[in-house]
Design a protein around this motif. Sequence first.
Motif, PDB file in Angstrom:
ATOM      1  N   LEU A   4      11.146  -5.357  10.545  1.00  0.00           N
ATOM      2  CA  LEU A   4       9.906  -5.531   9.796  1.00  0.00           C
ATOM      3  C   LEU A   4       9.352  -6.935   9.997  1.00  0.00           C
ATOM      4  O   LEU A   4      10.102  -7.891  10.127  1.00  0.00           O
ATOM      5  CB  LEU A   4      10.143  -5.295   8.304  1.00  0.00           C
ATOM      6  N   TYR A   5       8.030  -7.061  10.004  1.00  0.00           N
ATOM      7  CA  TYR A   5       7.401  -8.376  10.111  1.00  0.00           C
ATOM      8  C   TYR A   5       6.045  -8.350   9.410  1.00  0.00           C
ATOM      9  O   TYR A   5       5.474  -7.291   9.160  1.00  0.00           O
ATOM     10  CB  TYR A   5       7.244  -8.801  11.573  1.00  0.00           C
ATOM     11  N   ILE A   6       5.566  -9.520   9.059  1.00  0.00           N
ATOM     12  CA  ILE A   6       4.239  -9.659   8.482  1.00  0.00           C
ATOM     13  C   ILE A   6       3.392 -10.504   9.433  1.00  0.00           C
ATOM     14  O   ILE A   6       3.933 -11.261  10.241  1.00  0.00           O
ATOM     15  CB  ILE A   6       4.264 -10.283   7.074  1.00  0.00           C
ATOM     16  N   PHE A   7       2.083 -10.357   9.348  1.00  0.00           N
ATOM     17  CA  PHE A   7       1.213 -11.158  10.203  1.00  0.00           C
ATOM     18  C   PHE A   7      -0.050 -11.522   9.440  1.00  0.00           C
ATOM     19  O   PHE A   7      -0.416 -10.892   8.448  1.00  0.00           O
ATOM     20  CB  PHE A   7       0.870 -10.423  11.506  1.00  0.00           C
ATOM     21  N   ALA A  29       1.327  -5.903   7.818  1.00  0.00           N
ATOM     22  CA  ALA A  29       2.755  -5.774   8.083  1.00  0.00           C
ATOM     23  C   ALA A  29       2.953  -4.779   9.221  1.00  0.00           C
ATOM     24  O   ALA A  29       2.104  -3.926   9.480  1.00  0.00           O
ATOM     25  CB  ALA A  29       3.490  -5.297   6.834  1.00  0.00           C
ATOM     26  N   GLY A  30       4.073  -4.916   9.884  1.00  0.00           N
ATOM     27  CA  GLY A  30       4.393  -4.025  10.988  1.00  0.00           C
ATOM     28  C   GLY A  30       5.881  -3.785  11.087  1.00  0.00           C
ATOM     29  O   GLY A  30       6.678  -4.423  10.412  1.00  0.00           O
ATOM     30  N   LEU A  45      -0.180  -2.121  10.189  1.00  0.00           N
ATOM     31  CA  LEU A  45      -1.280  -1.830   9.277  1.00  0.00           C
ATOM     32  C   LEU A  45      -1.732  -3.152   8.668  1.00  0.00           C
ATOM     33  O   LEU A  45      -0.902  -3.990   8.307  1.00  0.00           O
ATOM     34  CB  LEU A  45      -0.854  -0.870   8.173  1.00  0.00           C
ATOM     35  N   GLY A  46      -3.033  -3.330   8.558  1.00  0.00           N
ATOM     36  CA  GLY A  46      -3.547  -4.572   8.008  1.00  0.00           C
ATOM     37  C   GLY A  46      -4.824  -4.344   7.222  1.00  0.00           C
ATOM     38  O   GLY A  46      -5.489  -3.319   7.345  1.00  0.00           O
ATOM     39  N   VAL A  47      -5.152  -5.327   6.402  1.00  0.00           N
ATOM     40  CA  VAL A  47      -6.373  -5.327   5.605  1.00  0.00           C
ATOM     41  C   VAL A  47      -7.256  -6.451   6.123  1.00  0.00           C
ATOM     42  O   VAL A  47      -6.783  -7.566   6.354  1.00  0.00           O
ATOM     43  CB  VAL A  47      -6.064  -5.542   4.112  1.00  0.00           C
TER      44      VAL A  47
END
Length: 75
Positions: A4-7, A29-30, A45-47
Motif C-alpha cells: 500500500l502507498y499514498i500519493f 492511495a494505491g 484512486l485519488g481525489v
Amino acid sequence: LKFLYIFGEYSNQSADFENTDTDQITLGAGAHFAVMPNLSLYGELGVLFNDVSSDLEELDDSENGYRGAAGARWM
C-alpha cells in the motif's frame, strides 16, 4: 503492508490573461501486488481539487473530481 502507498500532487499555473491562476491538488492511495514472479499489477484512486481564480469573474471556479489508474508491470 508493503503493497500500500499514498500519493499527493500539487500543480500551479498562471496566465497573464485577466491575472488567472489555477491550483490543482491530488490526494490518493494505491496498491500493488505480484501475480507471478515477473508480473505485478497496481491500482490507484485519488481525489482532485481544482481552483481557478481570476480578475474576470466568469473564470473563477472550484471543482472536485476523482481519478483512477490501473496497470501491469513485467520485469
